[in-house]
Design a protein around this motif. Structure first.
Motif, short mmCIF file in Angstrom:
data_model
loop_
_atom_site.label_atom_id
_atom_site.label_comp_id
_atom_site.label_asym_id
_atom_site.label_seq_id
_atom_site.Cartn_x
_atom_site.Cartn_y
_atom_site.Cartn_z
N LEU A 19 0.91 -1.21 -0.11
CA LEU A 19 0.00 0.00 -0.06
C LEU A 19 0.85 1.25 0.01
O LEU A 19 0.62 2.24 -0.69
CB LEU A 19 -0.97 -0.08 1.02
N ARG A 20 1.81 1.36 0.84
CA ARG A 20 2.77 2.47 0.85
C ARG A 20 3.33 2.65 -0.55
O ARG A 20 3.62 3.93 -0.74
CB ARG A 20 3.80 2.34 2.06
N ARG A 21 3.86 1.77 -1.11
CA ARG A 21 4.56 1.83 -2.44
C ARG A 21 3.64 2.36 -3.40
O ARG A 21 3.88 3.47 -4.45
CB ARG A 21 5.36 0.44 -2.81
N ALA A 22 2.38 1.75 -3.32
CA ALA A 22 1.34 2.32 -4.46
C ALA A 22 0.93 3.71 -4.27
O ALA A 22 1.02 4.53 -5.20
CB ALA A 22 0.22 1.36 -4.26
N ALA A 23 1.01 4.09 -2.92
CA ALA A 23 0.53 5.59 -2.76
C ALA A 23 1.68 6.38 -3.05
O ALA A 23 1.46 7.48 -3.65
CB ALA A 23 0.22 5.74 -1.24
N ALA A 24 2.88 6.01 -2.74
CA ALA A 24 4.13 6.80 -3.16
C ALA A 24 4.07 7.26 -4.66
O ALA A 24 4.25 8.24 -5.25
CB ALA A 24 5.55 6.23 -2.61
N TRP A 25 3.98 5.94 -5.61
CA TRP A 25 4.06 5.92 -7.01
C TRP A 25 2.69 6.91 -7.21
O TRP A 25 3.10 7.63 -8.21
CB TRP A 25 3.37 4.58 -7.46
N LEU A 26 1.54 6.62 -6.81
CA LEU A 26 0.34 7.54 -7.38
C LEU A 26 0.59 8.87 -6.96
O LEU A 26 0.67 9.92 -7.85
CB LEU A 26 -0.82 7.14 -6.40
N HIS A 27 1.28 9.19 -5.86
CA HIS A 27 1.57 10.82 -5.53
C HIS A 27 2.71 11.31 -6.57
O HIS A 27 2.67 12.32 -7.17
CB HIS A 27 2.21 11.06 -4.21
N SER A 28 3.67 10.64 -6.97
CA SER A 28 4.80 10.86 -7.72
C SER A 28 4.17 11.08 -9.10
O SER A 28 4.45 12.12 -9.73
CB SER A 28 5.85 9.67 -7.75
N GLU A 29 3.55 9.84 -9.62
CA GLU A 29 2.91 10.10 -11.14
C GLU A 29 2.12 11.02 -11.23
O GLU A 29 2.02 11.89 -12.32
CB GLU A 29 2.74 8.80 -11.56
N ALA A 30 1.07 11.50 -10.42
CA ALA A 30 -0.01 12.41 -10.49
C ALA A 30 0.54 13.85 -10.46
O ALA A 30 0.44 14.72 -11.16
CB ALA A 30 -1.19 12.10 -9.63
N GLY A 31 1.48 14.12 -9.44
CA GLY A 31 2.38 15.22 -9.25
C GLY A 31 2.98 15.57 -10.52
O GLY A 31 2.87 16.76 -11.16
N ALA A 32 3.55 14.50 -10.98
CA ALA A 32 4.32 14.87 -12.35
C ALA A 32 3.68 15.21 -13.48
O ALA A 32 4.08 15.86 -14.45
CB ALA A 32 5.23 13.64 -12.80
N ARG A 33 2.05 14.93 -13.65
CA ARG A 33 1.42 15.10 -14.48
C ARG A 33 0.43 16.33 -14.26
O ARG A 33 -0.73 16.45 -14.75
CB ARG A 33 0.36 13.79 -14.75
N ALA A 34 0.77 17.07 -13.15
CA ALA A 34 0.13 18.39 -12.77
C ALA A 34 -1.33 18.09 -12.30
O ALA A 34 -2.32 18.95 -12.27
CB ALA A 34 0.33 19.53 -13.87
N VAL A 35 -1.61 16.96 -11.42
CA VAL A 35 -2.90 16.76 -11.06
C VAL A 35 -2.76 17.65 -9.49
O VAL A 35 -1.89 17.64 -8.94
CB VAL A 35 -3.23 15.38 -10.58
N PRO A 36 -3.85 18.53 -9.38
CA PRO A 36 -3.82 19.22 -8.20
C PRO A 36 -3.69 18.25 -6.73
O PRO A 36 -4.29 17.34 -6.84
CB PRO A 36 -5.13 20.00 -8.27
N GLU A 37 -3.00 18.86 -5.93
CA GLU A 37 -2.76 18.18 -4.67
C GLU A 37 -3.89 17.42 -4.23
O GLU A 37 -4.11 16.58 -3.62
CB GLU A 37 -1.97 18.95 -3.72
N GLU A 38 -5.18 18.47 -3.81
CA GLU A 38 -6.19 17.93 -3.26
C GLU A 38 -6.94 16.60 -4.17
O GLU A 38 -7.67 15.75 -3.57
CB GLU A 38 -7.16 19.16 -3.11
#
Length: 144
Positions: A19-38
């Motif tokens: 779960l932790r690895r999946a969440a870190a991946w999601l935050h990294s990939e979504a952030g790199a694609r300019a998805v807003p933090e909220e």
């Protein structure tokens, strides 16, 4: 991990430690694609709820895999997280919404995963194909 401009894919083992690895991946990939933090936080909540349901109820165990795919459409201001697993078929989009408890004594632990998925997403889609549950969680955001 396979990454292209508008989507990313990650395979994780069907175990809580992932779960932790999946969440870190999601935050990294979504952030790199300019998805807003909220909206990343909304996707993260859905990811955790979906994976917890898979781990608790699907009958999967490691070394079984869960596939995660993030697709971002910047012009449409939307992101879709698809979670695919080979567990027992289950369509959360058809699950009944549990009745809200009237008193504290009526409150039971658990059973709110589908409520959380619905509450943190703008759209849920489900398909069962090729022996896989495929749940897609969509979030949309307003122009900045």
């Amino acid at each position: 991990m396979n990454v292209t401009l508008n989507h990313a894919v990650l395979m994780v083992a069907a175990q809580a430690a992932e779960l932790r690895r999946a969440a870190a991946w999601l935050h990294s990939e979504a952030g790199a694609r300019a998805v807003p933090e909220e909206d990343i936080a909304r996707l993260d909540m859905c990811l955790h709820e979906a994976m917890a349901n898979i781990l608790d109820h699907s009958g999967l165990a490691a070394p079984a895999q869960i596939a995660l795919r993030l697709q971002v459409q910047a012009q449409a201001r939307s992101a879709v997280l698809t979670i695919a697993d080979g567990g027992a078929p289950y369509d959360p989009t058809q699950a009944a919404t549990p009745e809200r408890p009237r008193t504290l004594e009526d409150t039971l632990p658990g059973g709110l995963g589908v409520v959380m998925l619905r509450g943190h997403s703008d759209q849920l889609d489900y398909a069962y194909r090729d022996g896989q549950n495929c749940l897609s969680v969509t979030v949309r955001w307003r122009a900045a």
